[in-house]
Design a protein around this motif. Structure first.
Motif, PDB file in Angstrom:
ATOM      1  N   ALA A  75      -6.243   4.571  -4.324  1.00 33.89           N
ATOM      2  CA  ALA A  75      -6.366   3.131  -4.538  1.00 33.89           C
ATOM      3  C   ALA A  75      -5.601   2.343  -3.488  1.00 33.89           C
ATOM      4  CB  ALA A  75      -5.863   2.769  -5.939  1.00 33.89           C
ATOM      5  N   PRO A  78      -8.275   0.815  -0.597  1.00 32.24           N
ATOM      6  CA  PRO A  78      -8.976  -0.469  -0.777  1.00 32.24           C
ATOM      7  C   PRO A  78      -8.037  -1.643  -0.994  1.00 32.24           C
ATOM      8  CG  PRO A  78      -9.248   0.940  -2.701  1.00 32.24           C
ATOM      9  CD  PRO A  78      -8.654   1.788  -1.629  1.00 32.24           C
ATOM     10  N   VAL A  79      -6.875  -1.409  -1.619  1.00 32.66           N
ATOM     11  CA  VAL A  79      -5.911  -2.498  -1.791  1.00 32.66           C
ATOM     12  C   VAL A  79      -5.432  -2.994  -0.429  1.00 32.66           C
ATOM     13  CG1 VAL A  79      -3.598  -3.076  -2.624  1.00 32.66           C
ATOM     14  CG2 VAL A  79      -5.160  -1.792  -4.096  1.00 32.66           C
ATOM     15  N   TYR A  85      -8.401  -4.836   1.346  1.00 36.08           N
ATOM     16  CA  TYR A  85      -8.676  -6.113   0.686  1.00 36.08           C
ATOM     17  C   TYR A  85      -7.649  -7.168   1.082  1.00 36.08           C
ATOM     18  CZ  TYR A  85      -9.048  -9.369  -3.301  1.00 36.08           C
ATOM     19  OH  TYR A  85      -9.161 -10.487  -4.091  1.00 36.08           O
ATOM     20  N   ALA A 108      -5.637  -4.941  -7.578  1.00 35.45           N
ATOM     21  CA  ALA A 108      -6.266  -5.925  -6.697  1.00 35.45           C
ATOM     22  C   ALA A 108      -6.857  -7.133  -7.419  1.00 35.45           C
ATOM     23  CB  ALA A 108      -7.372  -5.251  -5.869  1.00 35.45           C
ATOM     24  N   ASP A 118       3.340  -2.907  -8.525  1.00 35.56           N
ATOM     25  CA  ASP A 118       2.280  -1.917  -8.322  1.00 35.56           C
ATOM     26  C   ASP A 118       2.854  -0.504  -8.224  1.00 35.56           C
ATOM     27  OD1 ASP A 118       0.531  -3.992  -8.346  1.00 35.56           O
ATOM     28  OD2 ASP A 118       0.023  -3.915  -6.209  1.00 35.56           O
ATOM     29  N   ALA A 174       0.827  -1.212   0.000  1.00 36.60           N
ATOM     30  CA  ALA A 174       0.000   0.000   0.000  1.00 36.60           C
ATOM     31  C   ALA A 174       0.862   1.264   0.000  1.00 36.60           C
ATOM     32  CB  ALA A 174      -0.931  -0.013   1.209  1.00 36.60           C
ATOM     33  N   SER A 186      -7.280   2.037 -11.207  1.00 33.69           N
ATOM     34  CA  SER A 186      -6.046   1.583 -10.561  1.00 33.69           C
ATOM     35  C   SER A 186      -6.323   0.545  -9.476  1.00 33.69           C
ATOM     36  CB  SER A 186      -5.269   2.774  -9.990  1.00 33.69           C
ATOM     37  OG  SER A 186      -6.086   3.565  -9.154  1.00 33.69           O
ATOM     38  N   THR A 187      -7.434   0.695  -8.757  1.00 36.46           N
ATOM     39  CA  THR A 187      -7.778  -0.296  -7.735  1.00 36.46           C
ATOM     40  C   THR A 187      -7.938  -1.679  -8.350  1.00 36.46           C
ATOM     41  OG1 THR A 187      -8.891   1.342  -6.323  1.00 36.46           O
ATOM     42  CG2 THR A 187      -9.465  -0.972  -5.984  1.00 36.46           C
ATOM     43  N   PHE A 216      -9.225   6.251  -9.597  1.00 31.25           N
ATOM     44  CA  PHE A 216      -9.377   5.441  -8.388  1.00 31.25           C
ATOM     45  C   PHE A 216      -9.868   4.037  -8.724  1.00 31.25           C
ATOM     46  CE2 PHE A 216     -12.445   4.012  -5.094  1.00 31.25           C
ATOM     47  CZ  PHE A 216     -11.549   3.739  -4.080  1.00 31.25           C
TER      48      PHE A 216
END
Length: 234
Positions: free
Chosen positions: A155, A158-159, A162, A109, A137, A9, A104-105, A101
């Protein structure tokens, strides 16, 4: 257990911040880079999409997911959020924040490493897969943010959530999901993620205007369909 996910991240966040500072690029060069990036995204999407084995599950997952996403108006809500963030960020928010967003997410992911990496971190204490993913990434975030803008930075959230969720639930997943079923889930999830990434590339080239965010529930639906299909066979 979360070391690998945190590094992943942070790599996305730092690289995207560097990327948005790459300015004063001639318009023709910026357009060509965007087109090249879009083509690369399309190829990645195709490679991921063909990993699936159950095409009917993919079709059903996309159809049901699209209906749910349209009903929930996910795309509209994310665009409103992106507009709000763009207003708050002012001049520093070049590009469409919501598009950057969501796009890229998915890119960060949707792959198998986003599942296998956290599992390896939790079950074996091996962060090498996530460190490798962090480098990939990070480079991708640098390139994408230089063209799509600051939305790529968000992004990372959420990465992290997750992958952290998979890490924290790893023992339960390992105890209740057989290796064979996990392989099937990863294959179909990667396939449907590849289709969404392919759609991102087509949108970036202005070939289509697919509401990709409204297809996000497909990622959950396909997991449920794979589990249900396997239980039915058993």
């Amino acid at each position: 257990m979360l070391t690998g996910t945190i590094v992943n991240a942070v790599a996305i966040a730092i690289a995207s911040l560097i990327g948005v500072r790459i300015r004063n690029v001639p318009e023709g060069m910026s357009k060509l880079v965007m087109q090249a990036l879009s083509l690369a995204i399309i190829i990645i999407g195709i490679q991921m999409a063909i990993t699936g084995n159950q095409f009917l599950i993919i079709i059903a997952g996309l159809t049901i997911g699209a209906l749910i996403g349209e009903w929930l108006r996910i795309d509209d809500r994310l665009n409103h959020l992106g507009s709000w963030l763009g207003t708050k960020l002012g001049k520093n928010s070049q590009g469409n924040v919501a598009q950057a967003f969501v796009s890229s997410t998915l890119i960060f992911a949707a792959g198998a490493l986003a599942i296998l990496g956290p599992l390896e971190s939790a079950l074996r204490g091996d962060h090498s897969l996530l460190f490798t993913k962090a480098s990939i990434d990070g480079f991708s975030a640098l390139i994408i943010s230089s063209t799509l803008g600051i939305g790529v930075f968000f992004a990372a959230i959420p990465v992290f959530l997750y992958q952290a969720t998979i890490t924290l639930l790893a023992n339960q997943i390992d105890a209740h999901v057989s290796p064979e079923l996990m392989d099937l889930i990863i294959a179909e999830l990667t396939s449907i993620g590849g289709i969404l990434i392919l759609a991102i590339g087509l949108n970036l080239l202005n070939i289509t205007q697919i509401k990709i965010a409204n297809l996000l529930p497909s990622l959950v639906i396909v997991i449920l369909l794979v589990i249900g299909f396997q239980n039915f066979l058993i």
